[in-house]
Design an enzyme around this catalytic site. Sequence first.
Site, PDB file in Angstrom:
ATOM      1  N   GLU A 146      46.670  53.070  41.646  1.00  9.08           N
ATOM      2  CA  GLU A 146      46.114  53.640  40.431  1.00  9.08           C
ATOM      3  C   GLU A 146      47.234  54.216  39.564  1.00  9.08           C
ATOM      4  O   GLU A 146      48.347  54.433  40.053  1.00  9.08           O
ATOM      5  CB  GLU A 146      45.117  54.749  40.807  1.00  9.08           C
ATOM      6  CG  GLU A 146      43.955  54.281  41.687  1.00  9.08           C
ATOM      7  CD  GLU A 146      42.925  53.423  40.943  1.00  9.08           C
ATOM      8  OE1 GLU A 146      43.279  52.691  40.007  1.00  9.08           O
ATOM      9  OE2 GLU A 146      41.747  53.485  41.339  1.00  9.08           O
ATOM     10  N   ASN A 169      42.595  49.742  34.124  1.00 14.31           N
ATOM     11  CA  ASN A 169      43.613  50.790  33.960  1.00 14.31           C
ATOM     12  C   ASN A 169      45.003  50.307  34.375  1.00 14.31           C
ATOM     13  O   ASN A 169      45.919  51.105  34.509  1.00 14.31           O
ATOM     14  CB  ASN A 169      43.217  52.038  34.772  1.00 14.31           C
ATOM     15  CG  ASN A 169      43.130  51.753  36.270  1.00 14.31           C
ATOM     16  OD1 ASN A 169      43.457  50.653  36.714  1.00 14.31           O
ATOM     17  ND2 ASN A 169      42.692  52.725  37.045  1.00 14.31           N
ATOM     18  N   HIS A 224      45.788  48.866  37.248  1.00 13.88           N
ATOM     19  CA  HIS A 224      46.130  48.914  38.675  1.00 13.88           C
ATOM     20  C   HIS A 224      46.291  47.512  39.253  1.00 13.88           C
ATOM     21  O   HIS A 224      45.674  46.559  38.797  1.00 13.88           O
ATOM     22  CB  HIS A 224      45.134  49.765  39.490  1.00 13.88           C
ATOM     23  CG  HIS A 224      43.784  49.161  39.736  1.00 13.88           C
ATOM     24  ND1 HIS A 224      42.655  49.938  39.950  1.00 13.88           N
ATOM     25  CD2 HIS A 224      43.352  47.876  39.820  1.00 13.88           C
ATOM     26  CE1 HIS A 224      41.622  49.145  40.163  1.00 13.88           C
ATOM     27  NE2 HIS A 224      42.013  47.898  40.091  1.00 13.88           N
ATOM     28  N   ASP A 248      44.124  45.227  50.075  1.00 16.31           N
ATOM     29  CA  ASP A 248      43.491  46.545  50.164  1.00 16.31           C
ATOM     30  C   ASP A 248      42.108  46.486  50.813  1.00 16.31           C
ATOM     31  O   ASP A 248      41.541  45.402  51.012  1.00 16.31           O
ATOM     32  CB  ASP A 248      43.394  47.184  48.766  1.00 16.31           C
ATOM     33  CG  ASP A 248      42.955  46.191  47.685  1.00 16.31           C
ATOM     34  OD1 ASP A 248      42.443  45.114  48.033  1.00 16.31           O
ATOM     35  OD2 ASP A 248      43.122  46.499  46.496  1.00 16.31           O
TER      36      ASP A 248
HETATM   37  C1  F6R Z   1      41.196  43.979  44.796  1.00 12.91           C
HETATM   38  C2  F6R Z   1      42.286  44.498  43.990  1.00 12.91           C
HETATM   39  C3  F6R Z   1      42.053  45.014  42.602  1.00 12.91           C
HETATM   40  C4  F6R Z   1      41.368  43.987  41.704  1.00 12.91           C
HETATM   41  C5  F6R Z   1      41.157  44.564  40.306  1.00 12.91           C
HETATM   42  C6  F6R Z   1      40.423  43.601  39.402  1.00 12.91           C
HETATM   43  O1  F6R Z   1      41.670  43.493  46.033  1.00 12.91           O
HETATM   44  O2  F6R Z   1      43.371  44.522  44.470  1.00 12.91           O
HETATM   45  O3  F6R Z   1      43.294  45.383  42.049  1.00 12.91           O
HETATM   46  O4  F6R Z   1      42.167  42.836  41.630  1.00 12.91           O
HETATM   47  O5  F6R Z   1      40.439  45.751  40.396  1.00 12.91           O
HETATM   48  O6  F6R Z   1      39.132  43.421  39.878  1.00 12.91           O
HETATM   49  P1  F6R Z   1      38.101  42.431  39.131  1.00 12.91           P
HETATM   50  O7  F6R Z   1      38.643  41.057  39.330  1.00 12.91           O
HETATM   51  O8  F6R Z   1      36.816  42.643  39.852  1.00 12.91           O
HETATM   52  O9  F6R Z   1      38.080  42.844  37.706  1.00 12.91           O
END
Ligand code: F6R
Length: 264
Positions: free
Chosen positions: A144, A137, A139, A67
């Site tokens: 989301e 959440n 994701h 992403d």
């Molecule tokens: C980022 C992504 C997100 C993160 C998730 C956890 O490329 O795909 O799904 O993996 O938001 O982020 P952290 O590791 O910062 O808690």
Amino acid sequence: MLVILKRDSHEIYEQAAQLIASAIKKKPALTLGLATGSTMVGVYEHLVRLHKTSSVDFSQVVTFNLDEYLGLSASHPQSFHYFMHENFFRHTNVQPENIHIPDGSIRGNYDQYCASYEQAIRAAGGIDLQLLGIGRNGHIGFNEPTSSLASRTRLKVLSRETLHDNAKFFGPREESPVCAITMGIGTILEARTILLLATGDSKATAVAKSIEGPVSSAVSASALQLHPDVTFLLDEPAASQLTQRDYYQRVLQMTVLLTPDRLS
Ligand code: F6R
């Protein structure tokens, strides 16, 4: 599904890097799906160390990031392009032409752009190993809650929770992005192998719902239950709400005994 419980986050980062390194040794031209975020920093640190000690060669590896924020140029310090170059690519021999990250600076023709990202993944033979983090959440990527479990790469509006989590990374006068381009859940589920990492108690509810809850678009990561080859690597706090931890430990012991290749 394999659930591996580790004492702390450092063991998680190390094991994830080892699993990626051994996948590259088995298949030097591995197609690797990559993630960003704080959980990934330690993984990339270990991978860089393995590269510098010559035990892993990325020269043939092809990468696809999950992403990117819409509206951020590659040089913006909060962009995922910047994150990947700073934490990983510039320290390794991944070839620039083999790096794919959604372009957050595009304006318009989003469907066409996202279809071309999907096409590039197909042209590379599909993703062999997809690395994932998980949001509070639930994701994965920026899928989301309520994302279609069949979704493909597309533009996605960020949830209030994600906006809140991201706000601290942007200056007080800076607007943080409200949309992202993300691989879909359907795209992620096509990866041959999936490795999800979670650390810390803020992830415990999402982890428990993903592994032990019903498959539901309310928790995107629960869709991983539909995949035949997923490994969850969790530290103690992230695993704290799981109810079947002793079973996961026994499954792991039997996996080591009967199918050790699954872990190397
Ligand atoms: C980022 C992504 C997100 C993160 C998730 C956890 O490329 O795909 O799904 O993996 O938001 O982020 P952290 O590791 O910062 O808690």
